[in-house]
Design a protein around this motif. Structure first.
Motif, PDB file in Angstrom:
ATOM      1  N   ALA A 235      18.054 -22.660  14.895  1.00  9.82           N
ATOM      2  CA  ALA A 235      18.764 -23.517  15.034  1.00  9.82           C
ATOM      3  C   ALA A 235      18.541 -23.443  17.229  1.00  9.82           C
ATOM      4  CB  ALA A 235      19.722 -24.818  14.901  1.00  9.82           C
ATOM      5  N   LYS A 236      17.753 -23.081  17.123  1.00  7.96           N
ATOM      6  CA  LYS A 236      17.513 -22.537  18.766  1.00  7.96           C
ATOM      7  C   LYS A 236      16.297 -23.586  19.322  1.00  7.96           C
ATOM      8  CE  LYS A 236      18.475 -17.335  18.834  1.00  7.96           C
ATOM      9  NZ  LYS A 236      18.423 -17.340  17.493  1.00  7.96           N
ATOM     10  N   ALA A 237      16.768 -24.417  20.291  1.00  5.58           N
ATOM     11  CA  ALA A 237      15.994 -25.345  20.224  1.00  5.58           C
ATOM     12  C   ALA A 237      14.574 -24.480  21.846  1.00  5.58           C
ATOM     13  CB  ALA A 237      16.672 -25.971  21.806  1.00  5.58           C
ATOM     14  N   GLU A 238      13.195 -25.281  21.522  1.00  8.33           N
ATOM     15  CA  GLU A 238      12.315 -24.843  22.261  1.00  8.33           C
ATOM     16  C   GLU A 238      12.353 -26.157  23.284  1.00  8.33           C
ATOM     17  OE1 GLU A 238       8.693 -23.240  19.421  1.00  8.33           O
ATOM     18  OE2 GLU A 238       9.433 -24.918  18.517  1.00  8.33           O
ATOM     19  N   ARG A 239      11.753 -26.411  24.226  1.00  2.00           N
ATOM     20  CA  ARG A 239      11.672 -26.951  25.145  1.00  2.00           C
ATOM     21  C   ARG A 239       9.951 -27.290  25.371  1.00  2.00           C
ATOM     22  NH1 ARG A 239      16.374 -29.120  28.481  1.00  2.00           N
ATOM     23  NH2 ARG A 239      17.910 -28.444  27.180  1.00  2.00           N
ATOM     24  N   GLY A 240      10.446 -28.724  25.060  1.00  2.95           N
ATOM     25  CA  GLY A 240       8.923 -28.620  25.552  1.00  2.95           C
ATOM     26  C   GLY A 240       8.753 -29.302  26.970  1.00  2.95           C
ATOM     27  N   VAL A 241       7.002 -28.786  28.483  1.00  8.58           N
ATOM     28  CA  VAL A 241       7.587 -28.777  28.531  1.00  8.58           C
ATOM     29  C   VAL A 241       5.896 -28.753  29.337  1.00  8.58           C
ATOM     30  CG1 VAL A 241       7.840 -28.449  31.611  1.00  8.58           C
ATOM     31  CG2 VAL A 241       9.164 -27.246  29.922  1.00  8.58           C
ATOM     32  N   ALA A 242       4.952 -30.443  29.584  1.00  7.55           N
ATOM     33  CA  ALA A 242       3.594 -30.307  29.819  1.00  7.55           C
ATOM     34  C   ALA A 242       3.791 -30.018  31.011  1.00  7.55           C
ATOM     35  CB  ALA A 242       2.953 -31.442  29.295  1.00  7.55           C
ATOM     36  N   LEU A 243       3.163 -28.756  31.676  1.00  9.93           N
ATOM     37  CA  LEU A 243       2.811 -27.858  32.963  1.00  9.93           C
ATOM     38  C   LEU A 243       1.297 -28.863  32.936  1.00  9.93           C
ATOM     39  CD1 LEU A 243       4.132 -24.210  32.620  1.00  9.93           C
ATOM     40  CD2 LEU A 243       4.953 -26.138  33.766  1.00  9.93           C
ATOM     41  N   VAL A 244       0.769 -28.846  34.303  1.00 11.37           N
ATOM     42  CA  VAL A 244      -0.644 -29.254  34.630  1.00 11.37           C
ATOM     43  C   VAL A 244      -1.161 -28.183  35.251  1.00 11.37           C
ATOM     44  CG1 VAL A 244      -2.090 -30.436  36.517  1.00 11.37           C
ATOM     45  CG2 VAL A 244       0.314 -31.767  35.275  1.00 11.37           C
ATOM     46  N   ARG A 245      -1.601 -27.117  34.874  1.00  7.66           N
ATOM     47  CA  ARG A 245      -2.969 -26.087  35.724  1.00  7.66           C
ATOM     48  C   ARG A 245      -3.147 -26.720  37.200  1.00  7.66           C
ATOM     49  NH1 ARG A 245      -7.175 -23.905  38.312  1.00  7.66           N
ATOM     50  NH2 ARG A 245      -8.144 -22.174  37.269  1.00  7.66           N
ATOM     51  N   ARG A 246      -3.147 -26.404  38.367  1.00  8.41           N
ATOM     52  CA  ARG A 246      -2.921 -26.911  39.467  1.00  8.41           C
ATOM     53  C   ARG A 246      -4.868 -25.819  39.769  1.00  8.41           C
ATOM     54  NH1 ARG A 246       0.188 -29.705  42.871  1.00  8.41           N
ATOM     55  NH2 ARG A 246       2.602 -28.771  42.059  1.00  8.41           N
TER      56      ARG A 246
END
Ligand code: SAM
Length: 205
Positions: free
Chosen positions: A194-205
């Motif tokens: 049950a390790k968590a994955e953290r969802g992050v939407a990174l916008v490429r500059r």
């Protein structure tokens, strides 16, 4: 997918293809990642967009993305996993660019709109994380989005290697990636204690 940290003895490199041939793949979620519905509800997974799925393994996501109308490219070191993906696509009557090879070395003819990171960054050695970041930056167009699921893990060693948010902030600096505001969504992994994955939407500059 753990390789024990033998005191002082470096672990052998993972033979991913052997793991798939032996059907020994505890990282698999046995279903579509819940982040799929999350990103979709936020309008990230629009039809006709191109999306890259590095280290796709036998994940359900490439086919689900193709079903949603996206143009999918998936690359994995394991020929067994890629053959599995090809059979799934053939069975569904859909197409994608599915390739056995090094996902960090792959360069598309045109940079991708989207990038699906799911238990790939945590699977590679932390020593080559800068290579991963440089590759992702080259593989995505400016304004493209890296949909990342960062594996949270306190213990040393791996794979999976922890991708804590402070380390990810350093790896994907603000000068090259725009970070979203707010607390990233947590997706506990059913197969990895049950390790968590953290969802992050990174916008490429
Ligand atoms: C932990 S598995 C995750 C598979 C899939 N993303 C999932 O969530 O089920 C890691 C995957 O990365 C692949 N892999 C590791 N190093 C790679 C590389 N340099 N290029 C492409 N694939 C790689 C392995 O073959 C394996 O399929």
């Amino acid at each position: 997918m753990t390789i024990p940290d033998a005191g002082g003895t470096p672990p052998a490199p993972m033979d991913w293809d052997a793991r798939f041939r032996a059907d020994d793949a505890p990282w698999e979620r046995k279903g579509l990642h819940p982040a799929f519905a999350h990103w979709q509800s936020l309008g990230q997974l629009q039809a006709a967009k191109s999306i890259y799925v590095p280290g796709c393994g036998r994940g359900e996501e490439p086919l689900a993305l193709a079903r949603a109308g996206l143009r999918v490219t998936a690359v994995d070191l394991s020929p067994t996993a890629i053959d599995w993906q090809k059979a799934r696509f053939a069975g569904a009557g859909l197409s994608a660019h599915l390739e056995a090879g090094d996902a960090l070395a792959f360069r598309p003819e045109a940079p991708f709109d989207l990038y699906w990171e799911q238990t790939f960054l945590c699977a590679i050695s932390p020593k080559i994380r800068e290579t991963y970041e440089a590759a992702a930056h080259a593989q995505l167009r400016a304004g493209g989005v890296l949909l990342a699921l960062f594996m949270q893990k306190e213990e040393m060693g791996g794979p999976p290697y922890g991708c804590g948010l402070p380390a990810m902030r350093a790896l994907f600096p603000d000068t090259r990636w725009q970070w979203p505001d707010g607390e990233p969504m947590a997706f506990p992994h059913p197969g990895l204690n049950a390790k968590a994955e953290r969802g992050v939407a990174l916008v490429r500059r």
